[in-house]
Design an enzyme around this catalytic site. Sequence first.
Site, PDB file in Angstrom:
ATOM      1  N   ASP A  68     -11.738  20.699 -40.923  1.00 48.20           N
ATOM      2  CA  ASP A  68     -11.401  22.015 -40.401  1.00 48.20           C
ATOM      3  C   ASP A  68     -10.018  22.374 -40.923  1.00 48.20           C
ATOM      4  O   ASP A  68      -9.006  21.791 -40.503  1.00 48.20           O
ATOM      5  CB  ASP A  68     -11.413  22.001 -38.875  1.00 48.20           C
ATOM      6  CG  ASP A  68     -11.049  23.350 -38.262  1.00 48.20           C
ATOM      7  OD1 ASP A  68     -10.755  24.300 -39.025  1.00 48.20           O
ATOM      8  OD2 ASP A  68     -11.050  23.450 -37.026  1.00 48.20           O
ATOM      9  N   TYR A 161      -7.009  39.001 -46.472  1.00 47.76           N
ATOM     10  CA  TYR A 161      -7.413  38.047 -47.520  1.00 47.76           C
ATOM     11  C   TYR A 161      -6.508  38.175 -48.735  1.00 47.76           C
ATOM     12  O   TYR A 161      -5.985  37.174 -49.247  1.00 47.76           O
ATOM     13  CB  TYR A 161      -8.872  38.299 -47.900  1.00 47.76           C
ATOM     14  CG  TYR A 161      -9.364  37.438 -49.048  1.00 47.76           C
ATOM     15  CD1 TYR A 161      -9.750  36.118 -48.828  1.00 47.76           C
ATOM     16  CD2 TYR A 161      -9.452  37.940 -50.342  1.00 47.76           C
ATOM     17  CE1 TYR A 161     -10.205  35.324 -49.870  1.00 47.76           C
ATOM     18  CE2 TYR A 161      -9.896  37.155 -51.391  1.00 47.76           C
ATOM     19  CZ  TYR A 161     -10.275  35.842 -51.149  1.00 47.76           C
ATOM     20  OH  TYR A 161     -10.720  35.061 -52.191  1.00 47.76           O
ATOM     21  N   LYS A 165      -3.872  35.358 -50.266  1.00 47.74           N
ATOM     22  CA  LYS A 165      -3.961  34.839 -51.633  1.00 47.74           C
ATOM     23  C   LYS A 165      -2.680  35.123 -52.414  1.00 47.74           C
ATOM     24  O   LYS A 165      -2.267  34.335 -53.272  1.00 47.74           O
ATOM     25  CB  LYS A 165      -5.178  35.425 -52.342  1.00 47.74           C
ATOM     26  CG  LYS A 165      -6.512  34.902 -51.810  1.00 47.74           C
ATOM     27  CD  LYS A 165      -6.617  33.391 -51.977  1.00 47.74           C
ATOM     28  CE  LYS A 165      -7.999  32.872 -51.639  1.00 47.74           C
ATOM     29  NZ  LYS A 165      -8.134  31.414 -51.880  1.00 47.74           N
TER      30      LYS A 165
END
Length: 264
Positions: A68, A161, A165
């Site tokens: 995880d 997202y 990144k």
Amino acid sequence: MSDTMNRHADSAAVVTGGAQGLGLAIATQLVDEGCRRVVLADLNAEKVEASAAELRARGITVKAVALDLTDVASCLGLINTAIRELGTVNVLVNAAALGARDTLVDGTLDQFDRMFATNVRAPYFLMQGFVRHRLAEGGGGAILNIVSNCAHCGQSYLASYSASKGALATLTKNVANAYKFDRIRCNAILPGWMDTPGEDITQRKFHGATDGWLERAEAGQPMKQLAKPYQLACLASFMLAPSAGVMTGALVDYDQQIPGSYPE
């Protein structure tokens, strides 16, 4: 000149996201090029064990670990497990990531935190454990982070997202700079749209895609395909190999769409 098919003979690798898609493709390429010690980690315990079994059948040492990424202790524990199972670790591939959707105006605190915990915090602490080990071993080693072309901008529905990144891209350069005198190389690949099992799930879950979506999508691409994991894996293997020489701190775009280009 090094033998390409044996250039990873001395590699002991940890690969996250190793159950399928790009992570598994990179691990497989490393094995194809001589690697005989691998730890595959993934959230899906059943799939990662099945993938490990396939590689294990080739006569190499492969350990499957259910991981995880939001659990920092588990991330640090993965490196310790790999050292115990493989004897050492000198290659780290951070390929696992969360790719959920949100725009700036509909994003939630929970999703933002999960995105950064998975895509930034996890690689940070995986690299921390890896670098600590490599320093104790006298240096050397290679890290590859799988970032995304979205680090340059990304679509409106990829707000958190893209931000995560972008953070990982900067972290890649920071780590490369910090440990260059220890011969620990850290690079990243920024893929564009890829044909992976995870992308199929994403397209169906978030974009209402139906059977045949891949063929339709590929027909509209400049090179009539989405990027394939096995293709990118060849580049990844080179970047991780000693034959890559002094290459470090590089962010390599891997796409047929060119960042900064505009329609004619």
